[in-house]
Enzyme design. Structure first.
Site, PDB file in Angstrom:
ATOM      1  N   HIS A 163      35.595  37.838  40.533  1.00  0.00           N
ATOM      2  CA  HIS A 163      34.801  39.025  40.457  1.00  0.00           C
ATOM      3  C   HIS A 163      33.986  39.159  39.208  1.00  0.00           C
ATOM      4  O   HIS A 163      34.098  38.633  38.183  1.00  0.00           O
ATOM      5  CB  HIS A 163      36.054  40.376  40.544  1.00  0.00           C
ATOM      6  CG  HIS A 163      36.925  40.128  39.194  1.00  0.00           C
ATOM      7  ND1 HIS A 163      36.623  40.595  37.921  1.00  0.00           N
ATOM      8  CD2 HIS A 163      38.135  39.738  39.128  1.00  0.00           C
ATOM      9  CE1 HIS A 163      37.427  40.561  37.176  1.00  0.00           C
ATOM     10  NE2 HIS A 163      38.371  40.193  38.048  1.00  0.00           N
ATOM     11  N   GLU A 199      45.074  39.205  41.124  1.00  0.00           N
ATOM     12  CA  GLU A 199      45.121  38.807  39.688  1.00  0.00           C
ATOM     13  C   GLU A 199      46.880  38.564  39.452  1.00  0.00           C
ATOM     14  O   GLU A 199      47.456  39.171  39.901  1.00  0.00           O
ATOM     15  CB  GLU A 199      44.536  39.650  38.887  1.00  0.00           C
ATOM     16  CG  GLU A 199      44.744  39.042  37.285  1.00  0.00           C
ATOM     17  CD  GLU A 199      43.963  37.930  36.959  1.00  0.00           C
ATOM     18  OE1 GLU A 199      44.664  36.511  37.380  1.00  0.00           O
ATOM     19  OE2 GLU A 199      42.861  37.883  36.182  1.00  0.00           O
ATOM     20  N   GLY A 211      40.351  35.569  38.019  1.00  0.00           N
ATOM     21  CA  GLY A 211      40.415  34.168  37.190  1.00  0.00           C
ATOM     22  C   GLY A 211      41.637  33.670  37.430  1.00  0.00           C
ATOM     23  O   GLY A 211      41.588  32.596  37.454  1.00  0.00           O
TER      24      GLY A 211
END
Length: 250
Positions: free
Chosen positions: A11, A89, A185
């Protein structure tokens, strides 16, 4: 040789990325810069001639809105999209909401690096009575108590990402569909570690920049042949370095 391509996108910058705070499952939106990054990612993909048949994302708005912006730029807003908590995440436990640099000042750079990037290291656990615990959020109502994290390591993140890859994403690719994944991530690091057969030491040093398309090419047996980012190499390296520096004391 037939080549299948998969596009992964972390993102764009979120409001808490901008404030240098641990985010995890907290549902913050994109910053203005993040929206610009997402649009730029879509423009790059369009320029390179990418089109898609199916999209995956998490249930967190920073990833969802990144995907929306990308699909808008490639003129495919109609594309079917599947959202899954398994692409969320990594859950940062009691660190969620804390300033990364302040946390590093308190506990030291190395401890924070291990919390952020260590393979089997879990941050301090969140109490289930805490309002940040995902069991209080209706979007997770269908999850079992065992599936609701109070903290996660990258190893635990892999444990929830890989079944989704094997049971949903990979079969769709094998059927010939062109897939894009907009995620986070650490959920993407989990997938990259698996695809590239990286060691625990290697994954510790991997930082994925925000809003940059990462293209994987697979052979006819769906083994990765190569991967590459789209965009200016120097800019991408600088963005990855900035991600690495977020957890350091000031």
């Amino acid at each position: 040789m037939a080549v299948t391509k998969l596009v992964l996108v972390r993102h764009g910058e979120s409001q808490w990325n901008n404030e240098n705070r641990f985010t995890g499952w907290y549902d913050v939106d994109l910053s203005d810069k993040g929206r610009t990054e997402a649009k730029a990612a879509g423009q790059l993909l369009k320029k390179e001639g990418f089109t898609f048949d199916f999209a995956y994302t998490s249930v967190l708005k920073r990833a969802i809105h990144t995907l929306w912006n990308i699909l808008d730029e490639v003129d495919q807003v109609w594309l079917p999209v599947e959202k899954s908590w398994r692409l969320n995440e990594r859950h940062y436990g009691a660190l969620q909401g804390l300033d990364k640099a302040e946390t590093a000042n308190k506990y030291g750079d190395e401890q924070v690096k291990q919390w952020r990037r260590g393979f089997a290291v879990t941050p301090p656990e969140l109490d289930r009575a805490d309002e940040r615990f995902p069991g209080h959020d209706p979007r997770y109502a269908s999850l079992t108590a065992e599936q609701l994290p109070t903290t996660e390591s990258l190893a635990l993140t892999i444990d929830r990402v890989l079944p989704y890859w094997n049971e949903s994403i990979l079969p769709r690719m094998k059927s010939g569909e062109k897939v894009i994944i907009a995620a986070h991530g650490n959920s993407l690091r989990a997938l990259v570690k698996y695809l590239d057969n990286m060691s625990e030491e290697e994954i510790l040093e991997l930082n994925i920049p925000t809003g940059v398309p990462l293209v994987y090419e697979f052979d006819e047996n769906f083994k990765p042949i190569k991967h590459y980012y789209l965009g200016d190499a120097d800019e991408i390296a600088a963005k990855a370095a900035a991600v690495a520096n977020q957890g350091k004391a000031k």
